[in-house]
Structure formats: C-alpha cells, structure tokens
Design an enzyme around this catalytic site. Structure first.
Site, short mmCIF file in Angstrom:
data_model
loop_
_atom_site.label_atom_id
_atom_site.label_comp_id
_atom_site.label_asym_id
_atom_site.label_seq_id
_atom_site.Cartn_x
_atom_site.Cartn_y
_atom_site.Cartn_z
N ASP A 176 0.71 -1.15 0.11
CA ASP A 176 0.03 -0.10 -0.03
C ASP A 176 0.74 1.27 0.00
O ASP A 176 2.12 1.37 0.42
CB ASP A 176 -0.90 0.11 1.42
CG ASP A 176 -2.17 -0.59 1.00
OD1 ASP A 176 -2.27 -1.01 -0.16
OD2 ASP A 176 -2.91 -0.72 2.06
N LYS A 204 -3.44 3.16 -3.24
CA LYS A 204 -5.09 3.58 -3.38
C LYS A 204 -4.82 5.30 -3.14
O LYS A 204 -4.87 5.50 -1.75
CB LYS A 204 -6.06 3.01 -2.37
CG LYS A 204 -6.62 1.71 -3.00
CD LYS A 204 -7.56 1.12 -1.90
CE LYS A 204 -7.79 -0.37 -2.40
NZ LYS A 204 -7.01 -1.23 -2.34
#
Length: 403
Positions: A195, A217
């Site tokens: 991430d 993201k």
C-alpha cells in the site's frame, strides 16, 4: 568463578522445580522467562513486586512469603539468589553447592555456579550471549543479533517459507513501528503487494529478487481495484510464492483486509494475519494527543469518513455521536470535514470542542493542526492539510503535556 570460559547450555526446566530467592525487580525479570520455560517456580521472599504477586495470584508461580531458610532448595533443579542482601545470597549459594544445584548469584555472578545469559527469541530460535559478566555488552550483542535476524541481514538457514499469504499491518508509517513478526515475514517474502500508506523505507530494504507490486490507493485519485489485489494475492501464492500483503496501520481497521482474507480462504490459499499499530491511535500519540485521559474521556469511537453524513451508504449514527462527550477519531475525513463538523454540532456537540488534525503521523513530514469544531474545515483549507490525516475531536484534543 575462575577465569575459564563458561559453558553455555540450554536447560529443559519444564515441569521441574526452580527456586527464586528474592522478589524484587531482578527476580521479576527472571521469573517471567522461567514461566515461559515451563518451570515450576517457587519464589521465597517476605515481599515481592506487584507483578510477581500477580503471577502468584494467577497461579503461574508459588510464593512463599517469608525469609529464606536452609532446606528451601530441596528438590530444586536450579536456583536464583536475587535478594539485595549478599549474606542471604551467599547462604543460598552454600546450600546449592552442598546439594549440587546450579545457582545464579544476581548480586555477583562470579560467586555463583551459573550465570544467566542475555537471551532473545526469533522464529523458534533462542539466542544466548555471555560476556564474562559484562551485562551491557552481552545485552547489546544479543539485541543486535535478534534485530539482524528479524531484518533478514543474518540468515538462519531456515527452510523456505511455504507458499501462501501473510496480511501484515505495517503500522502508521515509521518503519520502526512495524511488529517484530511483521518485519520477520517481510524479510522472507518472494512477493510484496504494498500500500501507499505502508512503511516505504522497509520496501527499499528488500532484496533485488523480491517482486514488489504497487497496490496504492490514492485518495480521490488513481487506485488499484480491490478485486485485482485479491487476484494477485491468490495468483502468486498458487504459483508457489510466499506473498506479503503490506498494509498501512492495522489490516482490519478500515483497510479492507478481511476482504483479502476471504478471497484467499475461498481460493484455498493459506493466509496469516499479523496485526499492526493503527494510525487512529498512533498518530495522535506521537503528536502529543492522548485519545483517552483519566477524568476526561471514557469512550473512544473510531469513525470512517469515506462517505458523508446522510449518504445512503453511511452506517454511522451521527445523532448518537453528537451526544457523546468522549473522543471521536475520524479517519479518511479531510475531504468532508466540514460536513462531519456540521453534523456533530447539529446533533449536540459544542462548537468550541477542541480538534486536533495530524497529517502523515509518525513520518518525517508529520504536521499537526490544533483547531475547534466550528473552525476546523476552514483551518484545514488554510493550512493545506491533505490526506492521510487523522482528526481527533473531543476534550483530549485540547490537552497539553505541560499539565
């Protein structure tokens, strides 16, 4: 003891009687390790620390609340003399010598027949270091060895990790705040699916043979679809690789980690979950904002801000939150902070309720903004606060470490 080398040996004390004479801080440290080794521990001391008393109350050990007397070592396999009285320790040593029981003298290791090494554990290994009584030196070497093993700098020649997935919470951003187990598994990964909010410095330390897949993201920007992330985890594990899914914070705190667990389980892929330190509590802590404080907050609610109040997808009871007097921690809330503030004020929260906003908590670029509920939206815009940021609402946000 004479100057000859000490013989380092591992004792199997499981189910065997061990006597600890003394109940202070030294005894407390030793007793915990003895319990872990399965020893039948008896502490002989008129007084003990609260921690040792707690062990006795929980029946992890036996506590005999009196002074040591000759004969207390009968049936013991090992003894530790840990009192602050050298004469008592010497008497324990005399009985131990007579009974042929190895004895550790905490006050002067050279006077005993055994010494306690500086020990550490890593993945089933126990590392022990002796340095002829130079305790700081042995402890420093022990710590360096364990850290090197955890980081993968030193190989333990272990068998390759079996294919599967480890869902690892990387913590709030500072690479030193990942758990020991998380770092160990990361060092053994074939593939890392990372991430944007994971500890980036740890990615840089990975070997060139490790495949790193960017699953970032970006808020209100580019993002890898969750379905594709799930597919990648399964595909690489089925190809015989050990995959670490490195996520920021804790995998199950608004991180969609359980969806990834479900995908792996459905596909028949073994999956391990390693919890992480959530930024909901860590970011405020490093900014000097306690999410609870005695006499100030008796409740903490962590709220996802990914949808606005009134949105049909929202599961948040904003009416109840407005009536609260404790702490509200808002995550993913920067974009809609004005809506959240209005909802809280409308439902009963005072307009002057203190607010703290911590951007990029625990990292080198951390920023902290102090405001109040009716002004926080304007202040965030004026100071150009951007995600990731944690918003703390409540009296604790107005506390100072100056008292």
């Amino acid at each position: 003891m004479t100057e000859h080398d000490q013989y380092l040996v591992g004792l199997d004390l499981g189910g065997r009687r061990v006597v600890v004479v003394g109940g202070g801080q030294v005894a407390q440290r030793r007793v915990s390790r003895l319990i872990a080794a399965g020893a039948l521990v008896e502490v002989v001391s008129p007084e003990v620390t609260p921690a040792v008393e707690g062990m006795a109350t929980a029946r992890e050990i036996t506590w005999t609340p009196r002074e040591y007397v000759d004969g207390d070592l009968e049936g013991a396999w090992y003894v530790l003399a840990c009192t602050d009285d050298p004469q008592v320790n010497a008497a324990v040593g005399v009985e131990a010598e007579r009974s042929r029981i190895f004895c550790v003298r905490a006050d002067d290791g050279s006077l005993g027949t055994a010494v306690t090494p500086a020990t550490g554990r890593y993945d089933g290994l126990t590392v022990g270091v002796l340095a002829r009584g130079a305790h700081r030196r042995s402890a420093a070497v022990r710590t360096a060895l364990v850290e090197a093993l955890q980081a993968g700098v030193v190989s333990d020649s272990a068998e390759p990790v079996l294919p599967g997935v480890a869902l690892v919470g990387g913590g709030p951003g500072d690479p030193e705040l990942i758990t020991v187990r998380g770092r160990r598994l990361l060092a053994r990964a074939d593939v890392v699916v990372a991430d944007r909010l994971g500890p980036r410095d740890l990615i840089e330390e990975l070997g060139p043979d490790v495949e790193v897949i960017d699953a970032s993201k970006i808020p209100y920007g580019r993002a890898m679809a969750q379905q594709r992330i799930n597919e990648l985890l399964v595909e690489h594990a089925r190809a015989g690789r050990f995959v670490v899914r490195l996520k920021g914070g804790d995998p199950f705190v608004y991180g969609r980690g359980f969806e990834e667990v479900q995908a792996c389980t459905t596909a028949g892929v073994p999956v391990t979950v390693v919890p992480g330190i959530t930024s909901a509590f860590a970011a405020p802590a490093v900014a000097g904002v306690p999410v609870s404080h005695r006499g100030v907050a008796h409740e903490i609610v962590v709220v996802s801000g990914h949808v606005a109040p009134g949105d049909p997808r929202s599961l948040v009871d904003w009416t109840a939150l407005g009536r609260m007097t404790g702490t509200i921690v808002l995550m993913m809330a920067v974009e809609r902070i004005g809506l959240f503030a209005d909802a809280l004020i409308t439902n009963g929260r005072a307009a002057d309720t203190p607010v703290a906003v911590i951007q990029d908590g625990t990292t080198r670029i951390q920023r902290t903004l102090r405001s109040r509920l009716d002004a926080v939206a304007a202040d965030i815009e004026a100071h150009e606060i951007s995600p990731p940021a944690i918003v703390v609402v409540g009296p604790v946000a107005g506390l100072s470490d100056r008292g």
